[in-house]
Write an enzyme that holds these catalytic residues in place. Sequence first.
Site, short mmCIF file in Angstrom:
data_model
loop_
_atom_site.label_atom_id
_atom_site.label_comp_id
_atom_site.label_asym_id
_atom_site.label_seq_id
_atom_site.Cartn_x
_atom_site.Cartn_y
_atom_site.Cartn_z
CE LYS A 23 6.16 -4.43 -3.71
NZ LYS A 23 6.01 -3.09 -4.21
CB THR A 45 1.70 1.44 -5.85
OG1 THR A 45 3.02 1.24 -5.13
CG2 THR A 45 1.74 2.44 -6.79
N GLY A 46 -0.59 -0.29 -4.50
CA GLY A 46 -1.25 -1.38 -3.59
C GLY A 46 -0.37 -2.26 -2.72
CB THR A 47 2.05 -4.99 -3.31
OG1 THR A 47 1.38 -5.53 -4.41
CG2 THR A 47 2.60 -5.99 -2.42
CB THR A 48 4.27 -0.55 -1.60
OG1 THR A 48 5.16 -1.26 -2.56
CG2 THR A 48 5.11 0.22 -0.56
N GLY A 66 1.33 -1.38 -8.74
CA GLY A 66 1.68 -0.37 -9.64
C GLY A 66 1.55 -0.96 -11.13
CG ASP A 71 3.91 2.68 -11.27
OD1 ASP A 71 3.83 2.95 -9.83
OD2 ASP A 71 4.02 1.66 -11.77
CG HIS A 98 4.99 -1.64 -13.63
ND1 HIS A 98 5.58 -2.45 -13.16
CD2 HIS A 98 5.01 -0.50 -12.82
CE1 HIS A 98 6.13 -2.12 -11.82
NE2 HIS A 98 5.75 -0.94 -11.52
#
EC number: 4.2.3.3
Length: 152
Positions: A23, A45-48, A66, A71, A98
């Site tokens: 990241k 994707t969310g956190t990123t 993800g 994803d 994942h």
Amino acid sequence: MQTTTRTLTQHKRIALVAHDSCKKNLLNWTQKHKEALKPHILYATGTTGHILERETGLSIQSLLSGPMGGDQQLGGLIAEKKIDMMIFFWXPMNAAPHEPDVKALMRIATVWNIPVAINQSSADFLLTSVLFEQDVEIDVPDYEGYLKERLA
């Protein structure tokens, strides 16, 4: 399978994805290329996505994280022709829980023939390509033809 063409317009819809250990690298790359990315529609994707938006000020449409389905959401957007290219910084030395989702995402990106960068060097090549700022025709599966064959 037969193919047809699809136009990737000069204003690209770009997916930005990074495994946890990558990241910071993706953030640094995004900050370096912030001006080049501004005119494009960015997904992550969310956190990123939340990290990139907070740290760069870029508008990013964040999906789920993800491992929570992000994803797979990206894969769906690719299949719906709503993503034009993907930058995915992944950690080849660490197994992700994942991993099947990641493999499926890469498979869908390959099936739908979108440009994918998997590290900083390949991302730099994509972003600095003369094709990046142009409309580009790519071959994609002819799903309508595929469906007709299957239903015949």
